[in-house]
Design an enzyme around this catalytic site. Structure first.
Site, short mmCIF file in Angstrom:
data_model
loop_
_atom_site.label_atom_id
_atom_site.label_comp_id
_atom_site.label_asym_id
_atom_site.label_seq_id
_atom_site.Cartn_x
_atom_site.Cartn_y
_atom_site.Cartn_z
N ASP B 97 20.71 62.76 12.84
CA ASP B 97 20.56 61.89 11.68
C ASP B 97 19.33 61.01 11.90
OD1 ASP B 97 21.43 60.11 13.55
OD2 ASP B 97 23.30 59.61 12.54
N SER B 98 19.01 60.20 10.90
CA SER B 98 17.76 59.43 10.97
C SER B 98 17.92 58.14 11.77
CB SER B 98 17.34 59.05 9.56
OG SER B 98 18.29 58.13 9.02
N GLY B 99 19.16 57.77 12.04
CA GLY B 99 19.41 56.47 12.65
C GLY B 99 19.74 55.42 11.60
N GLY B 100 19.39 55.73 10.36
CA GLY B 100 19.56 54.75 9.28
C GLY B 100 21.00 54.31 9.10
N PHE B 101 21.91 55.26 9.11
CA PHE B 101 23.30 54.92 8.83
C PHE B 101 23.84 53.88 9.82
CE2 PHE B 101 27.92 55.56 8.96
CZ PHE B 101 28.21 55.42 7.63
N ASP B 151 16.72 56.95 5.16
CA ASP B 151 17.08 56.50 3.81
C ASP B 151 17.77 55.16 3.90
OD1 ASP B 151 19.27 57.49 5.16
OD2 ASP B 151 20.28 58.19 3.36
N GLN B 201 20.52 59.88 -2.70
CA GLN B 201 21.37 58.69 -2.80
C GLN B 201 21.63 58.41 -4.27
OE1 GLN B 201 22.99 57.05 -0.52
NE2 GLN B 201 22.02 57.59 1.44
N GLY B 228 25.63 58.75 1.23
CA GLY B 228 26.26 57.64 0.52
C GLY B 228 27.57 57.99 -0.16
N ASP B 278 29.65 67.44 8.30
CA ASP B 278 29.90 66.83 9.61
C ASP B 278 30.88 65.71 9.38
OD1 ASP B 278 27.80 64.83 8.49
OD2 ASP B 278 28.61 63.85 10.27
#
Lengths: 379, 379
Positions: B97-101, B151, B201, B228, B278
């Protein structure tokens, strides 16, 4: 004369230089090569391992703790399950302790009298009473192959007078255990019967240890444990007791040094005539990231006389392993230990991943069981 | 026309009744059968499992969390180790993942602006700043096979105006990610290149979701994630979004529903045209003693339309299992799950033995991966 006929312990070889001896202990669940080490399956499982791992480790036997199992899930439930072997899926021998050690170490409130010991569960505080006969019955319910008598574990230092009273009580309890065990197993053939071991106590006092040993030999057991050592005394003090105590024990019976110890303690125990060991060290150290590893080749002399030189212990949580991309243990029989790097293991410990403990446990038990193989080979 | 030539996603079969589709996703580390589920290897390991277990589970791919890995042990160290695949010994694809979450969910203090997001490490509080380009660079350093754009994850409920601003920002960030990724991988052949996925999103608002999807398709990605969702809204609200959103996405690209979900959510996602999933549920539930088990035979109709009826979830910590001496899962490919009883597993949970979690994790991941096989079979 190297054999003891009709005995369950068979002496195969004796060292010419030390009291070290190699032998076989016949049990109802197969023959064990001595000297051996027993991994600890405290609550019916060697922490983080399955029976498949224990088979791969070639563990000959495991030790389970009566106190923990009687509290949870209870010996009654285990009996219903078909016994501890079936419950934990392990068909090789199991030695159970009497529960006494945990009664004395875990339970804050306890009262001892002639009849037995009153204590409170360390989990929920409920009051419990254990007589020597209770301990044997619980171990029989569990289906133990090597049953230990209930003894009093005296905290050291203690007054000599108190220790003497205590070993007398332990002897009377041992006799009661013997009587109860014999009554309960009277109908079993020798081949189907579990073994019953007595436990020599007496602190660091030679005369009391000898008195305890003679009294227990007089009762007669299938093997003799040396208890009350490795409880805080110096290694030298422990070796001093071992230096004389095995001479007091029958040569045709196995000797078991309880709760010992580091690799050098085991080697020193073997040199003094001990055949059986158990210890939480390999598994507990694993949980703290401390790995046992061999130091490469060694001479027979170094093995017996400088045992600390033949191995090293690394703390794989240390910063210095963060970029160590060499295998955890290139000589392991476990592929993950050959493939995963020390840096990866350090990372797993650093982020509290349970896999770290599993890997370290496999490594340390493999080391300990290989150590015993080396001992047997080198006698 | 069932094939998309020269594309990395190959459509094999489409349901006549629903939008469900079966296909293949070609990556530089092999071809994945879709729809598939990704077990979560948050910190570079699927909790309590080794790579051997993942192979036995026939997991096609795992997902790792960029945020956790950049904090510990850091992408620099993993790059030094030869990449995440080598570090954790896994040669099949990894999606990161991007790390954003985690930036938005774990870090209490964060400030977002056009440039990127400032946040504090949840571990030591140090201030960090992540631009879209940083997220891509970290994922490239890790060696990810499927890279996600950074995101903004808007917490619901939120004002529509805010969500709209947010999707516009997410689109601009997606373009920057695309540009940076293309620049950095310009010299790689298509066969050697990782994939880059955009993330749709827009909360529960149809017009915003559609706007987000169109804008991302306009940028152009190798696949499209739906982000989201499964963040607290009702299942019906989630399905409503899925009902229209996959129609906005190219048929020749895989669609990935992030962080979803329970078996019935996955089946309902597949029916709405989703290919990739996932979720922490199988592994997290395992740690709490909740096991997924099949309910025996079922009809195709029940599978697709009453998915809750095809399986059960048991809480094996419950008292009622204390004397259940039937196997944990008689149909498992893992011998210990076929041999150990529910009573034994309950005991292991009750005394906090880590083996309990390992066994439950194997059971639940096997269930989820078998579920995906059944889905592929039933399309």
């Amino acid at each position: 004369m190297l054999e003891f006929n009709n005995m369950s312990y068979k002496l195969l070889k004796k060292s010419k230089k030390t009291k070290a001896r190699r032998g076989q202990l016949k049990t109802r669940r197969g023959t064990l090569e001595t000297p051996f080490f027993m991994p600890i399956a405290t609550k019916g499982t060697v922490k983080s391992l399955t029976y498949e791992d224990l088979i791969q480790l070639e563990s000959q036997i495991v030790l389970s703790n009566t106190y923990h199992l009687m509290i949870k899930p209870s010996e009654k439930l285990i009996k219903k399950a078909g016994g501890l072997h079936k419950f934990m899926h392990w068909d090789k021998p199991i030695l159970t302790d009497s529960g006494g050690f945990q009664v004395f170490s875990l339970s804050k409130i306890r009262k001892i009298n002639e009849e037995g010991v009153e204590f409170r569960s360390h989990l929920d505080g409920r009051k419990l009473f254990m007589k020597p006969e209770d301990s044997i019955q619980i171990q029989l319910d569990l289906g133990s192959d090597i049953v230990m008598v209930l003894d009093e574990c005296v905290e050291l230092p203690a007054k000599k007078e108190y220790i003497e009273q205590s070993i007398d009580l332990t002897t009377r309890w041992a006799q009661r255990c013997r009587n109860y065990f014999d009554k309960k197993t009277a109908k079993q053939t020798k081949a189907k019967k579990a073994k019953l071991f007595g436990i020599v106590q007496g602190g660091l006092e030679k005369d009391l240890r000898v008195k305890s040993a003679k009294a227990l030999v007089n009762v007669g057991f299938d093997g003799y444990a040396i208890g009350g050592l490795s409880v805080g005394e110096s290694e030298q003090d422990m070796y001093k007791v071992l230096d004389f105590i095995t001479d007091e024990l029958p040569e045709d019976k196995p000797r078991y040094l309880m709760g010992v110890g580091r690799p050098e303690n085991i080697i020193n125990g073997v040199k003094r005539g001990v055949d059986m060991f158990d210890c939480v060290i390999p598994t507990r150290e694993a949980r703290h990231g401390r790995l046992y590893l061999w130091n490469g080749k060694y001479t027979k002399d170094a093995f017996w006389n400088k045992p600390k030189s033949i191995y090293k212990q690394i703390n794989c949580k240390a910063e210095k392993f963060s970029q160590d991309f060499t295998p955890i243990n290139k000589d392991s029989r476990f592929e993950p230990l050959r493939i995963y790097t020390k840096a990866y293991l350090r990372h797993l410990f650093s982020v509290h991943e349970p896999l770290a403990i599993r890997l370290a446990t496999l490594n340390n038990l493999e080391f300990y069981l290989n150590l015993m193989k080396e001992i047997r080979k080198n006698i």
